[in-house]
Motif scaffolding. Sequence first.
Motif, PDB file in Angstrom:
ATOM      1  N   LYS A   1     -44.396 -45.654  12.866  1.00 49.01           N
ATOM      2  CA  LYS A   1     -43.300 -46.342  13.552  1.00 49.01           C
ATOM      3  C   LYS A   1     -42.427 -47.126  12.579  1.00 49.01           C
ATOM      4  N   ASP A   2     -43.030 -47.758  11.590  1.00 50.41           N
ATOM      5  CA  ASP A   2     -42.252 -48.521  10.610  1.00 50.41           C
ATOM      6  C   ASP A   2     -41.353 -47.620   9.781  1.00 50.41           C
ATOM      7  N   ASP A   3     -41.808 -46.410   9.491  1.00 46.16           N
ATOM      8  CA  ASP A   3     -40.983 -45.459   8.746  1.00 46.16           C
ATOM      9  C   ASP A   3     -39.805 -44.969   9.583  1.00 46.16           C
ATOM     10  N   VAL A   4     -40.001 -44.873  10.894  1.00 45.95           N
ATOM     11  CA  VAL A   4     -38.889 -44.502  11.778  1.00 45.95           C
ATOM     12  C   VAL A   4     -37.815 -45.581  11.718  1.00 45.95           C
ATOM     13  N   ILE A   5     -38.240 -46.842  11.735  1.00 47.82           N
ATOM     14  CA  ILE A   5     -37.294 -47.952  11.659  1.00 47.82           C
ATOM     15  C   ILE A   5     -36.562 -47.936  10.317  1.00 47.82           C
ATOM     16  N   ALA A   6     -37.284 -47.684   9.231  1.00 42.17           N
ATOM     17  CA  ALA A   6     -36.659 -47.608   7.904  1.00 42.17           C
ATOM     18  C   ALA A   6     -35.654 -46.462   7.849  1.00 42.17           C
ATOM     19  N   PHE A   7     -36.016 -45.319   8.403  1.00 41.63           N
ATOM     20  CA  PHE A   7     -35.124 -44.154   8.422  1.00 41.63           C
ATOM     21  C   PHE A   7     -33.850 -44.471   9.200  1.00 41.63           C
ATOM     22  N   LEU A   8     -33.999 -45.035  10.387  1.00 45.57           N
ATOM     23  CA  LEU A   8     -32.832 -45.353  11.208  1.00 45.57           C
ATOM     24  C   LEU A   8     -31.981 -46.445  10.569  1.00 45.57           C
ATOM     25  N   GLY A   9     -32.630 -47.426   9.957  1.00 38.72           N
ATOM     26  CA  GLY A   9     -31.883 -48.477   9.276  1.00 38.72           C
ATOM     27  C   GLY A   9     -31.075 -47.932   8.114  1.00 38.72           C
ATOM     28  N   LEU A  10     -31.678 -47.047   7.333  1.00 35.36           N
ATOM     29  CA  LEU A  10     -30.962 -46.426   6.217  1.00 35.36           C
ATOM     30  C   LEU A  10     -29.798 -45.594   6.733  1.00 35.36           C
ATOM     31  N   ALA A  11     -30.022 -44.837   7.789  1.00 41.23           N
ATOM     32  CA  ALA A  11     -28.954 -44.003   8.342  1.00 41.23           C
ATOM     33  C   ALA A  11     -27.791 -44.861   8.838  1.00 41.23           C
ATOM     34  N   VAL A  12     -28.091 -45.953   9.538  1.00 41.94           N
ATOM     35  CA  VAL A  12     -27.033 -46.820  10.065  1.00 41.94           C
ATOM     36  C   VAL A  12     -26.279 -47.509   8.923  1.00 41.94           C
ATOM     37  N   CYS A  13     -26.999 -48.043   7.938  1.00 41.16           N
ATOM     38  CA  CYS A  13     -26.335 -48.694   6.799  1.00 41.16           C
ATOM     39  C   CYS A  13     -25.491 -47.692   6.020  1.00 41.16           C
ATOM     40  N   GLY A  14     -25.997 -46.496   5.841  1.00 41.14           N
ATOM     41  CA  GLY A  14     -25.239 -45.469   5.140  1.00 41.14           C
ATOM     42  C   GLY A  14     -23.981 -45.075   5.887  1.00 41.14           C
ATOM     43  N   LEU A  15     -24.087 -44.932   7.199  1.00 39.39           N
ATOM     44  CA  LEU A  15     -22.912 -44.586   7.997  1.00 39.39           C
ATOM     45  C   LEU A  15     -21.904 -45.730   8.016  1.00 39.39           C
ATOM     46  N   LEU A  16     -22.389 -46.961   7.996  1.00 35.13           N
ATOM     47  CA  LEU A  16     -21.489 -48.106   7.917  1.00 35.13           C
ATOM     48  C   LEU A  16     -20.742 -48.113   6.585  1.00 35.13           C
ATOM     49  N   ALA A  17     -21.462 -47.855   5.503  1.00 34.42           N
ATOM     50  CA  ALA A  17     -20.816 -47.778   4.187  1.00 34.42           C
ATOM     51  C   ALA A  17     -19.793 -46.648   4.162  1.00 34.42           C
ATOM     52  N   ALA A  18     -20.113 -45.537   4.811  1.00 33.78           N
ATOM     53  CA  ALA A  18     -19.173 -44.417   4.863  1.00 33.78           C
ATOM     54  C   ALA A  18     -17.941 -44.771   5.694  1.00 33.78           C
ATOM     55  N   ALA A  19     -18.138 -45.506   6.773  1.00 29.85           N
ATOM     56  CA  ALA A  19     -17.013 -45.879   7.621  1.00 29.85           C
ATOM     57  C   ALA A  19     -16.057 -46.815   6.880  1.00 29.85           C
ATOM     58  N   LEU A  20     -16.625 -47.710   6.077  1.00 30.73           N
ATOM     59  CA  LEU A  20     -15.774 -48.616   5.310  1.00 30.73           C
ATOM     60  C   LEU A  20     -15.087 -47.873   4.176  1.00 30.73           C
ATOM     61  N   GLY A  21     -15.806 -46.953   3.566  1.00 31.78           N
ATOM     62  CA  GLY A  21     -15.327 -45.938   2.645  1.00 31.78           C
ATOM     63  C   GLY A  21     -14.237 -46.276   1.673  1.00 31.78           C
ATOM     64  N   SER A  22     -14.267 -47.382   1.042  1.00 35.11           N
ATOM     65  CA  SER A  22     -13.370 -47.722  -0.044  1.00 35.11           C
ATOM     66  C   SER A  22     -11.900 -47.706   0.345  1.00 35.11           C
ATOM     67  N   PRO A  23     -11.475 -48.627   1.192  1.00 33.94           N
ATOM     68  CA  PRO A  23     -10.043 -48.725   1.450  1.00 33.94           C
ATOM     69  C   PRO A  23      -9.269 -49.111   0.184  1.00 33.94           C
ATOM     70  N   ARG A  24      -9.934 -49.794  -0.750  1.00 31.13           N
ATOM     71  CA  ARG A  24      -9.284 -50.162  -2.011  1.00 31.13           C
ATOM     72  C   ARG A  24      -8.865 -48.905  -2.765  1.00 31.13           C
ATOM     73  N   ARG A  25      -9.724 -47.893  -2.750  1.00 26.84           N
ATOM     74  CA  ARG A  25      -9.405 -46.638  -3.440  1.00 26.84           C
ATOM     75  C   ARG A  25      -8.168 -45.986  -2.820  1.00 26.84           C
ATOM     76  N   GLU A  26      -8.083 -46.014  -1.515  1.00 25.55           N
ATOM     77  CA  GLU A  26      -6.922 -45.428  -0.843  1.00 25.55           C
ATOM     78  C   GLU A  26      -5.642 -46.168  -1.229  1.00 25.55           C
ATOM     79  N   ARG A  27      -5.728 -47.502  -1.316  1.00 23.23           N
ATOM     80  CA  ARG A  27      -4.551 -48.277  -1.716  1.00 23.23           C
ATOM     81  C   ARG A  27      -4.157 -47.972  -3.154  1.00 23.23           C
ATOM     82  N   LEU A  28      -5.139 -47.822  -4.041  1.00 20.67           N
ATOM     83  CA  LEU A  28      -4.836 -47.490  -5.430  1.00 20.67           C
ATOM     84  C   LEU A  28      -4.159 -46.128  -5.543  1.00 20.67           C
ATOM     85  N   LEU A  29      -4.646 -45.154  -4.784  1.00 18.73           N
ATOM     86  CA  LEU A  29      -4.027 -43.830  -4.817  1.00 18.73           C
ATOM     87  C   LEU A  29      -2.599 -43.879  -4.301  1.00 18.73           C
TER      88      LEU A  29
END
Length: 132
Positions: free
Chosen positions: A84-112
Amino acid sequence: MQEDADRLFYLGFGPITAILIGVGLMPLRGLTVASNFTFAFVALTIVAGELGGRGAALATALSSALSLDFFLTRPYLHLAIHDKDDVIAFLGLAVCGLLAAALGSPRRERLLASRRLLLLQAALREGASAGP
């Protein structure tokens, strides 16, 4: 053109690095719980998002979650989670990763956008100085 090449590079670099991190951490999986390994994957996803944009971060987040599951959680080398703890770790990693992807470097877009604007201004100045 170079921006597209960079994005394609990080689109492959992030997921491959996530797999390599999973393989590299395999000798340590008996020393601690899998949730402690998620920090390496989250850091990788943030770096991929900053350097390669949202697509690279999304691909890295998904491959990181799968790599954590496959290499570092029981039963090992299966896409299944036993604890059960590994399920929580897996879901937490997936959510944090998707959050990082959603934020996805707006600074980079402004630089381009800024680089494209500077190129356009230079072209207009050159065209104006050449005359009619």
